[in-house]
Design a protein around this motif. Structure first.
Motif, PDB file in Angstrom:
ATOM      1  N   ALA A  49      -7.058   7.738  -5.880  1.00 45.67           N
ATOM      2  CA  ALA A  49      -6.384   8.910  -6.432  1.00 45.67           C
ATOM      3  C   ALA A  49      -7.155   9.113  -7.686  1.00 45.67           C
ATOM      4  O   ALA A  49      -7.786   8.329  -8.119  1.00 45.67           O
ATOM      5  N   THR A  63       0.817  -1.020  -0.001  1.00 45.85           N
ATOM      6  CA  THR A  63      -0.046  -0.089   0.035  1.00 45.85           C
ATOM      7  C   THR A  63       0.832   1.308   0.040  1.00 45.85           C
ATOM      8  O   THR A  63       0.657   2.350  -0.751  1.00 45.85           O
ATOM      9  N   ARG A  64       1.974   1.220   0.793  1.00 44.40           N
ATOM     10  CA  ARG A  64       2.739   2.617   0.726  1.00 44.40           C
ATOM     11  C   ARG A  64       3.288   2.633  -0.501  1.00 44.40           C
ATOM     12  O   ARG A  64       3.533   3.815  -0.841  1.00 44.40           O
ATOM     13  N   VAL A 107      -4.872  11.800  -3.538  1.00 48.66           N
ATOM     14  CA  VAL A 107      -4.483  10.640  -2.852  1.00 48.66           C
ATOM     15  C   VAL A 107      -4.639  10.400  -1.531  1.00 48.66           C
ATOM     16  O   VAL A 107      -4.482  11.124  -0.451  1.00 48.66           O
ATOM     17  N   ARG A 111       1.788   9.469  -5.675  1.00 44.63           N
ATOM     18  CA  ARG A 111       1.963  10.962  -5.522  1.00 44.63           C
ATOM     19  C   ARG A 111       3.167  11.467  -6.333  1.00 44.63           C
ATOM     20  O   ARG A 111       3.159  12.565  -7.127  1.00 44.63           O
ATOM     21  N   THR A 115      -5.207   7.017   1.631  1.00 46.52           N
ATOM     22  CA  THR A 115      -5.120   5.728   1.922  1.00 46.52           C
ATOM     23  C   THR A 115      -6.284   5.519   3.343  1.00 46.52           C
ATOM     24  O   THR A 115      -5.880   6.148   4.137  1.00 46.52           O
ATOM     25  N   THR A 121      -6.200   2.372  -1.500  1.00 41.81           N
ATOM     26  CA  THR A 121      -5.569   3.637  -1.792  1.00 41.81           C
ATOM     27  C   THR A 121      -6.351   4.375  -3.052  1.00 41.81           C
ATOM     28  O   THR A 121      -6.634   3.533  -3.940  1.00 41.81           O
ATOM     29  N   CYS A 171       0.836   4.001  -2.907  1.00 43.18           N
ATOM     30  CA  CYS A 171       0.668   5.730  -2.422  1.00 43.18           C
ATOM     31  C   CYS A 171       1.609   6.544  -2.844  1.00 43.18           C
ATOM     32  O   CYS A 171       1.502   7.454  -3.446  1.00 43.18           O
TER      33      CYS A 171
END
Length: 241
Positions: A238, A190-191, A205, A198, A207, A236, A194
């Motif tokens: 966006a 997930t990180r 964006v 960006r 989460t 997440t 994300c």
């Protein structure tokens, strides 16, 4: 038209003209069976006929792994506002639950599944959901497809370990104002998704961890249930500017 016959906790998928054995007797399903009908076994036990809805499909589709939970699917559909006429790129088909929900909401879905056997199962599940004309299940790696893709999509939904690789291409894949939704059960993936969103300039964006608890009500009082799993994963979102 596949229908569901129900009596209490007993549920069976049946086809018109089919014979279904149960512990309460044998059901003869007529060719002209319709949702709302009542069918009676040879032991005079009644079953109700239902039209398949999303949660029924979640419970009865042939599974090739752990499918995305309906509550997560609901969050995705609600956040991206998918609807009739939308074109969706999906990856990590699996059982196909998400793809079927998106199609039943009116979208046309192109979905990729790496495992050819899983993809074939998903095609059968699209038949069960009556959305096979709206969902194109392809066996292959979505990253190979996006490398040369010239099509624009209204929504991209990803449930893959390498989602960040696709996210990096999202500005060239999404129509203006289009949405991206990435699901993962793990925070590390997930990180990365994300971060990629960006870095490529996607907007809005955000989460979220998906947690849901049932409530228990009894004579002693009311409180959240201590049973079951509350956490399912991370979402997440966006948007393309």
């Amino acid at each position: 038209m596949t229908v569901l016959v129900v009596r209490g906790s007993r549920q069976f998928l049946v086809e018109p003209g089919e014979e279904q054995g149960t512990d309460l007797g044998v059901l003869e399903v007529p060719e002209d069976v319709e949702p709302g009908d009542t069918l009676t076994t040879h032991l005079d036990e009644e079953f109700q006929v239902r039209r398949l809805r999303g949660p029924d499909l979640f419970n009865h589709m042939e599974r090739t792994g752990a499918p995305m939970m309906p509550r997560d699917i609901g969050l995705i559909i609600g956040h991206v506002g998918v609807g009739r006429g939308d074109r969706v790129l999906d990856a990590g088909t699996g059982t196909g639950v998400l793809a079927s929900y998106l199609a039943r909401a009116g979208a046309d879905v192109l979905t990729f599944e790496r495992d050819p056997e899983f993809a074939e199962v998903a095609r059968g599940n699209m038949e069960l959901a009556d959305v096979s004309e709206s969902v194109d299940v392809r066996a292959g790696d979505v990253t190979d497809y996006v490398a040369d893709c010239e099509e624009r999509f209204d929504v991209i939904t990803l449930d893959t370990e390498d989602a960040a690789t696709v996210v990096e291409e999202a500005p060239d894949l999404l129509a203006q104002g289009g949405y991206l939704a990435v699901y993962s059960p793990f925070v590390e993936n997930t990180r990365e998704a994300c971060r990629a969103a960006r870095e490529v300039g996607l907007s809005d964006v955000v989460t979220q961890e998906t947690i849901q608890r049932e409530m228990d009500f009894d004579d002693r009082g009311s409180r959240p249930s201590t049973a079951g799993v509350g956490h399912t994963g991370y979402l997440t979102f966006a948007r393309n500017v």
